[in-house]
Design an enzyme around this catalytic site. Structure first.
Site, mmCIF file in Angstrom:
data_model
loop_
_atom_site.group_PDB
_atom_site.id
_atom_site.type_symbol
_atom_site.label_atom_id
_atom_site.label_comp_id
_atom_site.label_asym_id
_atom_site.label_seq_id
_atom_site.Cartn_x
_atom_site.Cartn_y
_atom_site.Cartn_z
ATOM 1 C CE1 TYR A 44 5.867 11.015 52.858
ATOM 2 C CE2 TYR A 44 6.069 9.041 51.533
ATOM 3 C CZ TYR A 44 6.256 10.397 51.695
ATOM 4 O OH TYR A 44 6.832 11.129 50.678
ATOM 5 N N GLY A 90 -0.690 24.139 43.601
ATOM 6 C CA GLY A 90 -0.351 24.727 44.896
ATOM 7 C C GLY A 90 0.389 23.719 45.754
ATOM 8 C CB VAL A 132 -6.816 16.862 42.006
ATOM 9 C CG1 VAL A 132 -6.688 16.279 40.605
ATOM 10 C CG2 VAL A 132 -6.267 15.894 43.054
#
Lengths: 305, 305, 305
Positions: A52, A220, A225
């Site tokens: 990350y 997806g 959102v």
């Protein structure tokens, strides 16, 4: 916040986990405020991964937390390893190196949980077993789990890995619920009947593996959102209606929908917005009815045969 | 009629079951004649569900049978529960209520078999186990099974349910045979290779669970009957050819095709037409050859790689 | 050539097997040269089936080998049965007959390995068990396996079959690697996530069943060779690049890619071209790196989520 035990362990964790995938986008001051808010809400379980922000998220997190031994005891830290540039890598050597990197960046000497990030086609479970054994013996990792794994992959790991697999982090949201829909459409000709996960949800329930839904607000594959999104009018109408009933936001209901599932999931919320964070944690106080859960499911476009 | 044991039990059942989903469309006199014909044919296994005709089917059946203790002993009754308006519900409370409703409508104090109708995403197997235990102890249900369930769902139930799962009612006909076709096309790029049931057929064989094919004459999801349907010219030519060989109707061959499968299935025939009922039961006397079974399979449009 | 043990047995086999499906296309002299070349390369494991060339392949092979007792001891012979005209047939009677036919054509009194060729929908595992038992007791077959089978089908066989299933021959090549891709795309919306084999690869690893990839150079279902095929520019560029690095041909790399997988596969190479045969066997000496394996995978058009 309401807590649960993680998988088959005695580790008490809050039912909502905090995903730190985007924390490097915050300024140091914002990050500090974000984490303090989470802690005040009882959300002391933080989800990381070595990749990350290229490692920056773990560093930023440790700095924002002013990590030291006292602080460390107040938080639960989960990280992941196994994704490298252009490949996945579950070799013993890489797992050990990756954990050392995470520990260094996190300024701690142990992870509460380590997850294998994405199934490596070239996994050698014997090597994973050796790595886990070493990490546990050295006190570097307390518990082990996986992410995006299917049942037979976990079975293959378990052939050699001695430690229980305590968690499986999976993409799951109201609009990305094929793993739920498949179970209610099996043997049908429609698109939902198509098997994409080999019953990973039921498998995790069967084996006491905590499912950690990731991207609980997205539709997806990172497309966007669904909350307040005009692409999902019926779903948002239903979420708003139920949110109004409980006097909470639609964010709360989206998480409460996951928490209502009897698999006892621990959603990982990756929003970096304080209000959404608060609204997400609020879900721990809401218990949707069976009717509401199914109404939301149907409003998302699924059907009951 | 030829009989078989149901699942791993010692219960002798006729190899063809009678589906009562549409019996409320018959007049009382027609219903009585229909059931008497079935009984004369040895077809004394009747399949119900609490929701068929909104409960009316169970009532109509009991009336047509002039249900009393003597009559009750001559028939085997299966019913189902778990489907409610807008949701599925396998909660203990609902299962117990649903069975009580069925018993009342059926004018009996026990079901021979109770099936969970369609997998409830919110199932809590502990509750199902408690409900089954109670129903068995009270003498209200002798045997338990499922309908439209896949292997991992059954495994999850079995984690808590003590009673054997004796049956799984699944949509299966010559034209809806993807659960058979998948097994012969796995790992192919074609549409049949797409997994939609996770090997439920082989799983049921492995665990001695009787498969009860529902809609044995239909194609699609209640789209229509394939028999004598010009949409299936090659299949009907083949069925007629084989029917002529045995001196029976194509209805008989459609059921005989299911009975020929070594899984020892018990097709549930829901026709309300007396001649079709007789022709269906006739299938118990026919043993198709391996060649004939495959010829019918291929005539339905499937292929052998 | 480098060897491996086949499945859970102690049988040492070369890591590359020779597929004889097209050997009847060779003249007797060509066939003899082909087989002698294979033997000189240490490739003494020959894969047959009763139906290859209508039986002609087995005969041609035996003639080309000048089969006698001494010769027989120097080779390992695998054959398959179960495919008949218009149907599959795993009945005891057919299995026994088929093996007798193969033995006669191969001019030998035993097979080292017998595979069930394609899953028979009408399989009765009890009959398979009896056939295997008889064949083993009579000394006609040493080891047993399957081909194109999925996990639950193997489980069903194992319910009755006492002998271990040592091999599963499956279509697998760089371009036909959905069984690998599915494992890295599960729970995604894309085409690779669609389950077509129920984790047969991991299942075979879990149960020590050797996977024998068939058609290792082909794309589609016998559509063509991907090597040097302009339809696969990126893949061929990558294969050529890596081949140059090792000083070998792209054929070698295509096989080395399969051998690099930790499942310890035994590719079955069916080329009848001497140079390709040599290049295929050469793969046993190459160990691709993890990076190279993934580079080839990605060059074939797959992606890593």
């Amino acid at each position: 916040m309401r807590t649960m035990t993680l998988g088959p362990t005695h580790l008490e964790v809050p039912v909502v986990g905090i995903g730190c995938m985007r924390i490097q986008n915050l300024s140091p001051a914002e990050a500090e405020r974000y984490i303090q808010t989470a802690l005040e809400l009882g959300a002391n379980f933080f989800d990381h991964a070595d990749i990350y922000g290229g490692g920056e998220c773990e560093s930023r997190f440790a700095d924002a937390l002013h990590m030291n031994d006292d602080v460390r005891e107040r938080v639960l830290i989960q990280s992941k390893c196994g994704i490298r540039k252009g490949m996945y890598d579950f070799s013993k050597e890489h797992i050990l190196e990756a954990v050392d990197g995470s520990l260094k960046r996190l300024k701690t000497d142990y992870l509460d949980v380590l997850l294998l990030h994405r199934p490596d086609a070239l996994v050698e479970p014997e090597e994973v077993a050796e790595a886990f054994e070493r990490l546990q013996t050295q006190g570097k990792v307390r518990y082990f789990g996986v992410s995006n794994h299917k049942p037979m992959q976990i079975e293959l790991l378990k052939k050699y890995v001695r430690q229980p697999i305590v968690a499986n982090q999976l993409q799951l949201s109201i609009t990305n619920a094929t793993m739920i829909a498949q179970g209610m459409n099996l043997n049908m000709g429609n698109e939902w009947a198509v098997d994409r996960d080999e019953s990973i949800l039921d498998y995790c329930r069967l084996h006491d593996i905590t499912i950690q839904p990731w991207s609980p607000f997205l539709y997806g594959f990172f497309e966007g959102v669904f909350l307040d999104n005009p692409k999902f009018p019926e779903l948002n109408r239903k979420l708003d209606e139920i949110a109004a009933r409980y006097g909470v936001s639609n964010v709360t209901i989206a998480i409460a929908w996951l928490l209502r599932h009897p698999a006892k999931m621990q959603p990982i919320v990756g929003t970096m917005n304080i209000e959404r964070l608060q609204a997400s944690c609020k879900a721990a106080e809401i218990q949707l009815t069976r009717e509401e859960w199914y109404e939301i499911y149907l409003a998302a476009g699924y059907m009951l045969p």
